[in-house]
Design a protein around this motif. Structure first.
Motif, PDB file in Angstrom:
ATOM      1  N   SER A   1     -19.516  31.381  17.385  1.00 12.45           N
ATOM      2  CA  SER A   1     -18.921  30.101  17.049  1.00 12.45           C
ATOM      3  C   SER A   1     -17.470  30.259  16.656  1.00 12.45           C
TER       4      SER A   1
ATOM      5  N   ILE B   1     -16.047  28.922  14.346  1.00 12.16           N
ATOM      6  CA  ILE B   1     -15.807  28.971  12.905  1.00 12.16           C
ATOM      7  C   ILE B   1     -15.725  30.404  12.401  1.00 12.16           C
ATOM      8  N   VAL B   2     -16.616  31.252  12.922  1.00 15.23           N
ATOM      9  CA  VAL B   2     -16.550  32.625  12.442  1.00 15.23           C
ATOM     10  C   VAL B   2     -15.297  33.283  12.990  1.00 15.23           C
TER      11      VAL B   2
ATOM     12  N   ALA C   1     -19.725  29.456   4.060  1.00 12.69           N
ATOM     13  CA  ALA C   1     -18.903  30.606   4.450  1.00 12.69           C
ATOM     14  C   ALA C   1     -17.492  30.460   3.887  1.00 12.69           C
ATOM     15  N   ALA C   2     -16.939  29.252   3.986  1.00 11.90           N
ATOM     16  CA  ALA C   2     -15.547  29.034   3.584  1.00 11.90           C
ATOM     17  C   ALA C   2     -15.366  29.182   2.078  1.00 11.90           C
TER      18      ALA C   2
ATOM     19  N   GLU D   1     -21.178  23.310  -5.816  1.00 12.95           N
ATOM     20  CA  GLU D   1     -21.966  23.208  -4.583  1.00 12.95           C
ATOM     21  C   GLU D   1     -22.977  22.064  -4.730  1.00 12.95           C
ATOM     22  N   ALA D   2     -22.953  21.165  -3.738  1.00  8.29           N
ATOM     23  CA  ALA D   2     -23.825  19.985  -3.799  1.00  8.29           C
ATOM     24  C   ALA D   2     -25.307  20.359  -3.706  1.00  8.29           C
TER      25      ALA D   2
ATOM     26  N   ARG E   1     -24.192  25.662   6.030  1.00  2.91           N
ATOM     27  CA  ARG E   1     -24.810  25.623   7.363  1.00  2.91           C
ATOM     28  C   ARG E   1     -25.368  26.983   7.794  1.00  2.91           C
TER      29      ARG E   1
ATOM     30  N   ILE F   1     -25.679  33.883  14.674  1.00  2.00           N
ATOM     31  CA  ILE F   1     -25.090  35.151  15.130  1.00  2.00           C
ATOM     32  C   ILE F   1     -23.593  35.246  14.832  1.00  2.00           C
TER      33      ILE F   1
ATOM     34  N   ILE G   1     -19.333  17.102  -5.877  1.00  4.55           N
ATOM     35  CA  ILE G   1     -18.052  16.589  -6.373  1.00  4.55           C
ATOM     36  C   ILE G   1     -17.793  15.254  -5.684  1.00  4.55           C
TER      37      ILE G   1
ATOM     38  N   ASN H   1     -11.227  23.670   5.601  1.00  3.99           N
ATOM     39  CA  ASN H   1     -11.968  23.341   6.818  1.00  3.99           C
ATOM     40  C   ASN H   1     -11.147  22.521   7.803  1.00  3.99           C
TER      41      ASN H   1
HETATM   42  C1  LIG Z   1     -27.569  24.741  14.106  1.00  4.15           C
HETATM   43  C2  LIG Z   1     -26.270  25.470  13.927  1.00  4.15           C
HETATM   44  C3  LIG Z   1     -26.069  26.679  14.567  1.00  4.15           C
HETATM   45  C4  LIG Z   1     -24.876  27.377  14.395  1.00  4.15           C
HETATM   46  N1  LIG Z   1     -24.742  28.601  14.983  1.00  4.15           N
HETATM   47  C5  LIG Z   1     -23.674  29.353  14.700  1.00  4.15           C
HETATM   48  C6  LIG Z   1     -23.620  30.709  15.122  1.00  4.15           C
HETATM   49  O1  LIG Z   1     -24.544  31.228  15.742  1.00  4.15           O
HETATM   50  N2  LIG Z   1     -22.513  31.425  14.799  1.00  4.15           N
HETATM   51  C7  LIG Z   1     -21.495  30.876  14.069  1.00  4.15           C
HETATM   52  O2  LIG Z   1     -20.519  31.566  13.811  1.00  4.15           O
HETATM   53  N3  LIG Z   1     -21.534  29.597  13.641  1.00  4.15           N
HETATM   54  C8  LIG Z   1     -22.606  28.833  13.926  1.00  4.15           C
HETATM   55  N4  LIG Z   1     -22.678  27.560  13.428  1.00  4.15           N
HETATM   56  C9  LIG Z   1     -21.543  27.010  12.688  1.00  4.15           C
HETATM   57  C10 LIG Z   1     -21.533  27.539  11.250  1.00  4.15           C
HETATM   58  O3  LIG Z   1     -22.759  27.287  10.626  1.00  4.15           O
HETATM   59  C11 LIG Z   1     -20.471  26.829  10.449  1.00  4.15           C
HETATM   60  O4  LIG Z   1     -19.280  26.821  11.160  1.00  4.15           O
HETATM   61  C12 LIG Z   1     -20.210  27.514   9.111  1.00  4.15           C
HETATM   62  O5  LIG Z   1     -21.417  27.772   8.456  1.00  4.15           O
HETATM   63  C13 LIG Z   1     -19.305  26.618   8.303  1.00  4.15           C
HETATM   64  O6  LIG Z   1     -19.129  27.136   7.007  1.00  4.15           O
HETATM   65  P1  LIG Z   1     -18.309  26.273   5.950  1.00  4.15           P
HETATM   66  O7  LIG Z   1     -18.359  26.983   4.673  1.00  4.15           O
HETATM   67  O8  LIG Z   1     -16.990  25.966   6.519  1.00  4.15           O
HETATM   68  O9  LIG Z   1     -19.100  24.881   5.853  1.00  4.15           O
HETATM   69  P2  LIG Z   1     -20.583  24.647   5.323  1.00  4.15           P
HETATM   70  O10 LIG Z   1     -21.456  25.783   5.674  1.00  4.15           O
HETATM   71  O11 LIG Z   1     -20.964  23.294   5.808  1.00  4.15           O
HETATM   72  O12 LIG Z   1     -20.422  24.647   3.756  1.00  4.15           O
HETATM   73  C14 LIG Z   1     -19.942  23.539   3.060  1.00  4.15           C
HETATM   74  C15 LIG Z   1     -20.672  23.471   1.740  1.00  4.15           C
HETATM   75  O13 LIG Z   1     -20.102  22.412   0.988  1.00  4.15           O
HETATM   76  C16 LIG Z   1     -21.133  21.723   0.324  1.00  4.15           C
HETATM   77  N5  LIG Z   1     -20.633  20.377   0.032  1.00  4.15           N
HETATM   78  C17 LIG Z   1     -20.398  19.353   0.889  1.00  4.15           C
HETATM   79  N6  LIG Z   1     -19.922  18.288   0.241  1.00  4.15           N
HETATM   80  C18 LIG Z   1     -19.833  18.646  -1.063  1.00  4.15           C
HETATM   81  C19 LIG Z   1     -19.414  17.968  -2.238  1.00  4.15           C
HETATM   82  N7  LIG Z   1     -18.989  16.708  -2.190  1.00  4.15           N
HETATM   83  N8  LIG Z   1     -19.451  18.637  -3.416  1.00  4.15           N
HETATM   84  C20 LIG Z   1     -19.887  19.932  -3.482  1.00  4.15           C
HETATM   85  N9  LIG Z   1     -20.310  20.608  -2.396  1.00  4.15           N
HETATM   86  C21 LIG Z   1     -20.278  19.972  -1.204  1.00  4.15           C
HETATM   87  C22 LIG Z   1     -22.292  21.749   1.310  1.00  4.15           C
HETATM   88  O14 LIG Z   1     -23.525  21.540   0.660  1.00  4.15           O
HETATM   89  C23 LIG Z   1     -22.154  23.149   1.892  1.00  4.15           C
HETATM   90  O15 LIG Z   1     -22.911  24.098   1.185  1.00  4.15           O
HETATM   91  C24 LIG Z   1     -23.854  26.835  13.589  1.00  4.15           C
HETATM   92  C25 LIG Z   1     -24.053  25.604  12.936  1.00  4.15           C
HETATM   93  C26 LIG Z   1     -25.250  24.947  13.094  1.00  4.15           C
HETATM   94  C27 LIG Z   1     -25.458  23.649  12.351  1.00  4.15           C
END
Ligand SMILES: Cc1cc2nc3c(=O)[nH]c(=O)nc-3n(C[C@H](O)[C@H](O)[C@H](O)COP(=O)(O)OP(=O)(O)OC[C@H]3O[C@@H](n4cnc5c(N)ncnc54)[C@H](O)[C@@H]3O)c2cc1C
Length: 469
Positions: A3, A5-6, A55-56, A81-82, A89, A110, A294, A466
């Motif tokens: 993805s 994102i990684v 992850a972020a 964290e909500a 994700r 992956i 938040i 993000n």
């Molecule tokens: C089904 C699926 C398969 C995927 N497969 C892959 C893959 O194989 N490889 C890959 O690299 N990527 C994959 N991705 C993408 C990857 O999951 C995301 O890009 C990555 O996890 C994003 O991380 P993040 O921290 O940016 O966001 P998120 O993981 O969405 O983290 C955001 C966090 O913020 C919290 N949050 C939201 N709003 C609030 C608030 N108001 N107050 C407090 N906390 C809040 C959420 O609960 C969450 O824990 C996949 C995604 C999905 C859905």
């Protein structure tokens, strides 16, 4: 499968420090590090709020912790964290909700060798990796009515499938695609080097990496411009973009297509990728508040240099800096003008259906072929020509469930745009369906061709990481 994102979040954001030992001052987002860590190690008492522990957010906390450890900067971080877990994700579920079975990835499953921080984190945190190359399955590309091509597989079937690919698409298009993907990876890898390009905006980063043309055109148009056969793009590369991003070749940008094809050496953490993010948080020294959504971030009324962060429960606290690490669809309300600056990009709404089945492979009757493959990808090409849309983006066999006294079962993961009904499942697996688990995600942003991006740095001390998702 890989993805963006990684590839991008991990590396554009934080990677140099992991790769370059103690040289965290080489970090690229100068504005970010200047404000969070201070330019000299004598600055003290800075406070940072991180919203989101995916992850972020977890990696942001980890690197702030490294700044404290390596530079002696006095900075403390709180993570809000909500949800009640770390990983966002990236999370797992247990078949039949029972820990006697192996956990199954519900989101990100992956990452690949060139995701150097993920690989290194897994190593340093002593997490075991599963290498998906080891169980090379044949992939069949389904167009809603029939399989049009088979790809990969064990050594023998691999050769047969390769011949079939060359007969259908010629050798130039696959070769050009490999060259394009390798060029993209080579450019991406410069992020891990000492002479990594400096950038302040996503557009600048994209331009320094020579990704601008990639991101300004749809995958179809980009590939056509590079002399890649249209059918190859619409059948094979699209099969990869549909499983990775739930998007088709005539909507997703060229970079999304190239990243989807960069799936060599795919790995996942045994027991769940979320463990990397849990380790990031646990080793960061930050305080985490789970189940604490938040609701708003605004300038503090008592000190304009600070930010007031409010929780849904009505508590408020001020910080020197706030890192918003949530998707752009998140519920965090920012005071004006920041709310307008925060991009309103649409996310792909994805249905993930996990099942346990005793069927060793999908139904021969349903798929109208004697031995349907266990990995089915899809193309929209038939629908473009008036045929039916495939009812799913991908259908893939994963874990084998073995428990004494019970028949062997297989976990199958289905990604689709719409809900997959029980009736459909029964037809596709000859009625041999046990456990069913459904989850809807706002999975990834629509990676439309776009020359501009929302800002990462919203103001001094206010960041939306993000933005470059
Ligand atoms: C089904 C699926 C398969 C995927 N497969 C892959 C893959 O194989 N490889 C890959 O690299 N990527 C994959 N991705 C993408 C990857 O999951 C995301 O890009 C990555 O996890 C994003 O991380 P993040 O921290 O940016 O966001 P998120 O993981 O969405 O983290 C955001 C966090 O913020 C919290 N949050 C939201 N709003 C609030 C608030 N108001 N107050 C407090 N906390 C809040 C959420 O609960 C969450 O824990 C996949 C995604 C999905 C859905």
């Amino acid at each position: 499968m890989i993805s963006l994102i990684v590839l991008v979040v991990y590396c554009l954001r934080v990677c140099q420090a992991f790769e370059l030992g103690s040289e965290i001052q080489a970090i690229n987002q100068e504005a970010l590090s200047d404000s969070l860590l201070g330019k000299n190690a004598s600055d003290s008492g800075r406070t940072v709020a991180i919203i989101g522990a995916g992850a972020a957010g977890s990696s942001a906390a980890f690197w702030i912790g490294k700044g404290r450890e390596r530079l002696g900067v006095d900075v403390t971080a709180d993570i809000y964290e909500a949800e009640g877990y770390i990983g966002g994700r990236s999370t797992v579920v247990y078949p039949y909700n029972s820990t006697q079975y192996v956990p199954v990835e519900l989101g990100a499953s992956i990452f690949v060798d060139v995701n150097k921080n993920m690989m290194r984190a897994a190593r340093e945190f002593n997490l075991s990796l599963l290498h998906f190359e080891d169980n090379a399955e044949v992939n069949g590309v389904w167009d809603g009515e029939k399989f049009i091509v088979f790809l990969g597989g064990s050594r023998l079937s691999n050769w047969w499938n390769l011949l079939q690919v060359i007969r259908r698409y010629g050798w130039r298009s696959p070769k050009r695609t490999i060259d394009i993907v390798n060029g993209m990876i080579k450019s991406f890898l410069t992020l891990y080097t000492r002479d990594t390009p400096r950038w302040r905006t996503v557009a600048e980063a994209s331009s320094r990496l020579n990704f601008t043309q990639f991101t300004e055109d749809t995958l179809s148009r980009y590939m056509e411009g590079k002399g890649v056969d249209r059918l190859w793009t619409h059948e094979v590369i699209e099969a990869a973009t549909r499983v990775n991003y739930g998007q088709n070749a005539d909507e997703i940008n060229g970079l999304g297509g190239a990243v989807s094809m960069a799936a060599d050496d795919a790995s996942g953490v045994e027991g769940g990728n979320y463990q990397i993010f849990e380790n990031f948080v646990n080793r960061s020294g930050a305080t985490i508040f789970l189940n604490t959504p938040i609701t708003s971030v605004k300038r503090s009324s008592s000190s304009l240099a600070q930010w007031e962060v409010s929780t849904a429960a009505g508590d408020a606290k001020t910080y020197d800096a706030v890192i918003i690490a949530t998707p752009q669809t998140s519920s965090v309300r920012l005071s004006q003008p920041y709310n307008d600056t925060k991009s309103k990009r649409k996310f792909v709404h994805l249905h993930v259906t996990l099942i346990a089945t005793t069927a060793e492979r999908p139904s021969a009757t349903f798929f109208n072929t004697p031995k349907p493959p266990k990995w089915i990808l899809t193309t929209r090409e038939n629908a473009r020509n008036g045929g039916p849309e495939p009812e799913f983006n991908s259908l893939t066999y994963h874990e084998t469930l073995v428990v004494e006294g019970k028949p062997t079962e297989y976990v199958v993961k289905i990604f689709s745009k719409e809900r997959i009904s029980d009736e459909w499942l029964n037809k596709a697996f000859d009625g041999q369906v046990g456990w069913v688990y459904r989850k809807e995600w706002d999975a990834y942003p629509y990676l439309l061709p776009r020359p501009d991006y929302s800002p990462v740095v919203l103001d001094q001390g206010l960041y939306h990481v993000n933005a470059f998702e």
